[in-house]
Write an enzyme that holds these catalytic residues in place. Structure first.
Site, mmCIF file in Angstrom:
data_model
loop_
_atom_site.group_PDB
_atom_site.id
_atom_site.type_symbol
_atom_site.label_atom_id
_atom_site.label_comp_id
_atom_site.label_asym_id
_atom_site.label_seq_id
_atom_site.Cartn_x
_atom_site.Cartn_y
_atom_site.Cartn_z
ATOM 1 N N LYS A 39 -12.307 8.218 -19.011
ATOM 2 C CA LYS A 39 -11.830 8.147 -20.387
ATOM 3 C C LYS A 39 -10.996 6.885 -20.578
ATOM 4 O O LYS A 39 -10.093 6.591 -19.794
ATOM 5 C CB LYS A 39 -10.968 9.376 -20.709
ATOM 6 C CG LYS A 39 -10.436 9.385 -22.143
ATOM 7 C CD LYS A 39 -9.791 10.704 -22.474
ATOM 8 C CE LYS A 39 -8.324 10.769 -22.204
ATOM 9 N NZ LYS A 39 -7.475 9.956 -23.092
ATOM 10 N N LYS A 68 -9.629 8.307 -31.286
ATOM 11 C CA LYS A 68 -9.230 9.212 -32.384
ATOM 12 C C LYS A 68 -9.323 8.510 -33.741
ATOM 13 O O LYS A 68 -8.322 8.297 -34.432
ATOM 14 C CB LYS A 68 -7.818 9.735 -32.142
ATOM 15 C CG LYS A 68 -7.703 10.549 -30.856
ATOM 16 C CD LYS A 68 -6.340 11.177 -30.701
ATOM 17 C CE LYS A 68 -6.218 11.995 -29.445
ATOM 18 N NZ LYS A 68 -6.222 11.198 -28.198
ATOM 19 N N THR A 75 -15.842 2.835 -43.033
ATOM 20 C CA THR A 75 -15.217 2.161 -41.888
ATOM 21 C C THR A 75 -15.419 2.972 -40.612
ATOM 22 O O THR A 75 -15.710 2.414 -39.543
ATOM 23 C CB THR A 75 -13.708 1.955 -42.182
ATOM 24 O OG1 THR A 75 -13.610 1.189 -43.387
ATOM 25 C CG2 THR A 75 -13.006 1.216 -41.067
ATOM 26 N N THR A 121 -1.786 18.109 -29.953
ATOM 27 C CA THR A 121 -1.022 19.117 -29.202
ATOM 28 C C THR A 121 0.478 18.851 -29.244
ATOM 29 O O THR A 121 1.260 19.696 -28.847
ATOM 30 C CB THR A 121 -1.500 19.200 -27.734
ATOM 31 O OG1 THR A 121 -1.601 17.874 -27.216
ATOM 32 C CG2 THR A 121 -2.839 19.886 -27.622
ATOM 33 N N ARG A 182 -3.397 20.645 -14.709
ATOM 34 C CA ARG A 182 -2.500 20.414 -13.571
ATOM 35 C C ARG A 182 -2.880 21.338 -12.420
ATOM 36 O O ARG A 182 -2.740 22.557 -12.521
ATOM 37 C CB ARG A 182 -1.038 20.709 -13.963
ATOM 38 C CG ARG A 182 -0.442 19.710 -14.961
ATOM 39 C CD ARG A 182 -0.296 18.329 -14.343
ATOM 40 N NE ARG A 182 0.251 17.360 -15.279
ATOM 41 C CZ ARG A 182 -0.466 16.597 -16.116
ATOM 42 N NH1 ARG A 182 -1.792 16.690 -16.138
ATOM 43 N NH2 ARG A 182 0.119 15.742 -16.920
HETATM 44 O O1 C5P Z 1 -1.825 12.474 -17.380
HETATM 45 P P1 C5P Z 1 -2.446 13.625 -18.109
HETATM 46 O O2 C5P Z 1 -3.387 14.452 -17.250
HETATM 47 O O3 C5P Z 1 -1.439 14.469 -18.849
HETATM 48 O O4 C5P Z 1 -3.385 12.901 -19.197
HETATM 49 C C1 C5P Z 1 -4.067 13.606 -20.203
HETATM 50 C C2 C5P Z 1 -4.910 12.658 -20.992
HETATM 51 O O5 C5P Z 1 -5.481 13.392 -22.074
HETATM 52 C C3 C5P Z 1 -4.139 11.511 -21.620
HETATM 53 O O6 C5P Z 1 -5.039 10.395 -21.656
HETATM 54 C C4 C5P Z 1 -3.843 11.992 -23.025
HETATM 55 O O7 C5P Z 1 -3.787 10.940 -23.949
HETATM 56 C C5 C5P Z 1 -5.060 12.842 -23.313
HETATM 57 N N1 C5P Z 1 -4.834 13.874 -24.330
HETATM 58 C C6 C5P Z 1 -3.867 14.859 -24.209
HETATM 59 N N2 C5P Z 1 -3.703 15.791 -25.199
HETATM 60 C C7 C5P Z 1 -4.473 15.770 -26.277
HETATM 61 C C8 C5P Z 1 -5.472 14.792 -26.407
HETATM 62 C C9 C5P Z 1 -5.623 13.842 -25.396
HETATM 63 O O8 C5P Z 1 -3.150 14.906 -23.208
HETATM 64 N N3 C5P Z 1 -4.327 16.706 -27.191
#
Ligand code: C5P
Length: 235
Positions: A39, A68, A75, A121, A182
């Protein structure tokens, strides 16, 4: 149609949340075959990451562009067409009906799938009220998910806690893509709602987005392999 990849490796999307292309290339080389899907978000995209997306795709990886998008329909459509040409697999847009319609129409016939972000979130009910909305988070997520399905969106970005409810609204054909993952024992950081890979898979998520548990690990390859093993065991 089943939207869940059969190879558990393809269900883990590694977030290249690093400051520049050199760091991203180093991480991709370190991960080797342990990761197949990456990503690219704001941080890397605005630091030269889009040409790198092209290189990753040429090397056989899948790429999720997490920009996003939200703008007037014309556009959005032009932006989506450019990302489709790049050969990306996923692109996020905010779940406003006009925006989703423009993106879905512009992606038609390409390999690009459009994912909608319902409510960020980091927003709670008070934040939505402050921004002028009358619905709370749960109702707005449900309303936007129904609109997304009607418009023909390919997937929704959601927390693992929302996966089971969204699956009931969306049916089997719309992918659920879940950040906030996690593995047991890893640092939570700024995420408020986290789940282990196994629990997120059990909750119905198709793809797991993993950043820091891999990117900041002492041994990123071992961390990625452990997550894929957990996905495989839970699938
Ligand atoms: O480091 P971590 O595992 O928390 O990263 C989560 C990834 O998912 C980041 O790139 C964050 O921008 C993305 N993300 C998120 N929550 C969302 C949408 C995207 O954590 N609601």
């Amino acid at each position: 149609m089943t939207i869940t990849p059969t190879d558990p490796r393809d269900r883990m999307i590694v977030a290249l949340d690093v400051p520049g292309v050199a760091e991203a290339e180093k991480l991709v080389a370190t991960l080797g075959d342990s990761a197949t899907f990456y990503k690219i978000g704001y941080q890397l995209a605005y630091a030269g990451g889009l040409p790198m997306a092209h290189d990753l795709i040429r090397a056989g990886k899948k790429v999720f562009i997490d920009l996003k998008l939200h703008d007037i329909g014309n556009t959005v459509a032009n932006g989506v067409a450019g990302i489709a040409k790049l050969g990306a697999a996923f692109l996020t847009v905010h779940a406003y009906p006009q925006t989703m319609k423009a993106a879905v129409e512009a992606s038609r016939g390409s390999g690009l799938q459009i994912l909608a972000v319902t409510v960020l979130t980091s927003y709670n009910n008070d934040d939505l009220k402050e921004a002028g909305y009358t619905l709370g988070v749960a109702d707005m997520v449900a309303q936007r998910a129904r609109q997304a399905r009607a418009i023909g969106i390919d997937g929704i970005v959601c927390s693992a806690e929302e996966s089971a409810n969204l699956r009931a609204i969306l049916g089997r054909d719309i992918a659920l893509v879940t950040p906030g993952i996690r593995p047991a024992g890893s640092a939570v950081g700024d995420q408020k709602r986290v789940m282990t890979p196994a629990r997120a898979i059990a909750a119905g998520s198709d793809y797991l987005v993993v950043g820091r548990p891999v990117v900041a690990a002492a041994d990123p390859k071992a961390a990625a392999q452990a997550i894929v093993a957990e996905i495989a065991a839970a699938s």
